[in-house]
Design an enzyme around this catalytic site. Structure first.
Site, PDB file in Angstrom:
ATOM      1  CG  HIS A  64     -34.423  23.073 -33.005  1.00 45.20           C
ATOM      2  ND1 HIS A  64     -33.094  23.143 -32.715  1.00 45.20           N
ATOM      3  CD2 HIS A  64     -34.721  21.750 -33.075  1.00 45.20           C
ATOM      4  CE1 HIS A  64     -32.602  21.918 -32.637  1.00 45.20           C
ATOM      5  NE2 HIS A  64     -33.566  21.050 -32.839  1.00 45.20           N
TER       6      HIS A  64
HETATM    7  N1  UDP Z   1     -28.568  22.499 -39.913  1.00 45.42           N
HETATM    8  C1  UDP Z   1     -28.681  22.796 -41.267  1.00 45.42           C
HETATM    9  N2  UDP Z   1     -29.324  23.945 -41.622  1.00 45.42           N
HETATM   10  C2  UDP Z   1     -29.855  24.809 -40.717  1.00 45.42           C
HETATM   11  C3  UDP Z   1     -29.709  24.504 -39.337  1.00 45.42           C
HETATM   12  C4  UDP Z   1     -29.084  23.325 -38.966  1.00 45.42           C
HETATM   13  O1  UDP Z   1     -28.200  22.045 -42.112  1.00 45.42           O
HETATM   14  O2  UDP Z   1     -30.433  25.815 -41.116  1.00 45.42           O
HETATM   15  C5  UDP Z   1     -27.895  21.248 -39.536  1.00 45.42           C
HETATM   16  C6  UDP Z   1     -26.802  21.403 -38.526  1.00 45.42           C
HETATM   17  O3  UDP Z   1     -25.602  21.791 -39.140  1.00 45.42           O
HETATM   18  C7  UDP Z   1     -26.740  20.015 -37.920  1.00 45.42           C
HETATM   19  C8  UDP Z   1     -28.177  19.568 -37.953  1.00 45.42           C
HETATM   20  O4  UDP Z   1     -28.826  20.392 -38.906  1.00 45.42           O
HETATM   21  O5  UDP Z   1     -25.974  19.144 -38.697  1.00 45.42           O
HETATM   22  C9  UDP Z   1     -28.709  19.763 -36.576  1.00 45.42           C
HETATM   23  O6  UDP Z   1     -30.005  19.561 -36.582  1.00 45.42           O
HETATM   24  P1  UDP Z   1     -30.951  20.203 -35.473  1.00 45.42           P
HETATM   25  O7  UDP Z   1     -30.282  21.313 -34.792  1.00 45.42           O
HETATM   26  O8  UDP Z   1     -32.245  20.428 -36.161  1.00 45.42           O
HETATM   27  O9  UDP Z   1     -31.173  18.969 -34.507  1.00 45.42           O
HETATM   28  P2  UDP Z   1     -30.433  18.423 -33.226  1.00 45.42           P
HETATM   29  O10 UDP Z   1     -29.003  18.203 -33.570  1.00 45.42           O
HETATM   30  O11 UDP Z   1     -30.641  19.395 -32.141  1.00 45.42           O
HETATM   31  O12 UDP Z   1     -31.144  17.148 -32.964  1.00 45.42           O
END
Ligand code: UDP
Length: 355
Positions: free
Chosen positions: A205
């Protein structure tokens, strides 16, 4: 009574805030007021996390999402300032690196309200990432910087923070607290649309991948190839990526599912044999659950995982993705040094805020 106003708005922030809010609730000296900016608003990007993680309903629910980065951040700034003037908190608490983080910090700073930043000091050294801009500015505005790792502490030292009045503390990573706490609450949960185990769990994403048609096409080609030749690829599809694939006319021939709740995500991590991701949080979660990770980016903020060989950076190069996936599938990863503090970060944060 010390009144803390927390500003959150995006999925990873609900997961980080859940454990800290629990720890705050255990401190009689602290009262927490939650503002949800609305940056993520779908049931499966927001509502489900409040249900599953026991987060209390926000006292203030804004509906600010979409549009340009500047537009979104500006609208949040106006609304959060209005709430701060009304609530008059003693401190504002922000998490991570989203537009909600920056808007919360900037609104507070302009009103001379002290700010604590959870996940301070992380750097990708890539100023083209919106997250890098948000985290650098938020660190500059904060007077308590809760760092998750030694690398984050070192980044702040390099930037001259030691000479300022701010407090810089290494507390560990709140995402490990969440992983440890909620892994005990999944009780063999089924995940709709996903059978079996030993699959590749993928998430995609980051704007640098979704908004670049060449990178997106390469990643799609690599995932399709892995699914056809190496192991099932399971991918909970982020709304931004769904949109980008449609616009680029690309098709993912893998096991696509809608975004899942955090408890389902833990189950998927536990059942996987490899994680392929451009997420910040998921790189660490792979590690927390003993899985190798291949990261679809050019840099990472979590450099310690690269150093110990738990994570491999491959960017958006098809051959590099395939080679790293083949080399790592099924490998066991062990946390020998408690790199992220072992799940005690939230308590440390709450105790410090209560001082
Ligand atoms: N996550 C979730 N469901 C999903 C995909 C990701 O609960 O379908 C969780 C994942 O386990 C993590 C968090 O969302 O704890 C990560 O968020 P994301 O990847 O959107 O953001 P980033 O960490 O890159 O800022």
């Amino acid at each position: 009574m010390n009144r803390i106003l927390t500003v959150i708005g995006a999925r990873p922030q609900f997961i980080k805030a859940s454990v800290v809010s629990m720890a705050i609730a255990e401190c009689p000296e602290l009262e927490e007021i939650v503002v949800h900016t609305g940056q993520h608003f779908d049931e499966n990007m927001s509502g489900i996390f409040f249900d599953q993680l026991g987060l209390s309903r926000p006292r203030h629910q804004l509906n600010i999402s979409g549009g340009s980065h500047g537009g979104m951040t500006g609208r949040m700034l106006i609304e959060v300032e209005r709430i701060l003037l009304e609530e008059k908190p003693d401190r504002v608490l922000v998490y991570g690196d989203t537009n909600s983080t920056l808007a919360g910090a900037l609104a507070a700073a302009k009103l001379n309200i002290p700010i604590a930043h959870v996940e301070a000091g992380l750097r990708s050294f890539n100023m083209r990432m919106p997250e890098e801009i948000n985290r650098i500015l938020t660190d500059q505005l904060s007077d308590i910087l809760f760092c998750p790792t030694d690398a984050a502490m070192e980044n702040l030292r390099q930037e001259g923070f030691a000479n300022k009045k701010s407090e810089i503390l290494k507390v560990g990573d709140v995402m490990q607290d969440s992983a440890v706490f909620f892994a005990g609450r999944t009780s063999q949960r089924a995940v709709a649309g996903v059978e079996g185990e030993n699959f590749i769990l993928a998430t995609l994403h980051r704007a640098e991948n979704t908004d670049d048609p060449v990178r997106l096409a390469a990643i799609v080609a690599a995932l399709n190839k892995l699914h056809a030749t190496l192991a099932q690829v399971v991918l909970p599809l982020h709304p931004r990526t769904r949109e980008a694939l449609k616009n680029a006319g690309l098709t993912l021939d893998v096991t696509l599912i809608d975004p899942v709740g955090y408890l389902e995500m833990i189950v998927l991590l536990q059942r996987s044999a490899l994680v392929l991701t451009d997420s910040g949080g998921v790189q660490k979660e792979a590690f927390f659950f003993g899985k190798p990770c291949v990261t679809l980016r050019e840099q990472t903020e979590w450099v310690e995982l690269i150093d110990i060989g738990a994570n491999t950076l491959v960017g958006a190069d098809v051959e590099a993705i395939l080679a790293a996936a083949r080399a790592n599938l099924g490998r066991k990863v062990v946390d020998e040094q408690a790199l992220y503090g072992g799940g005690q970060a939230a308590k440390r944060i709450a105790r410090h805020l209560a001082k």
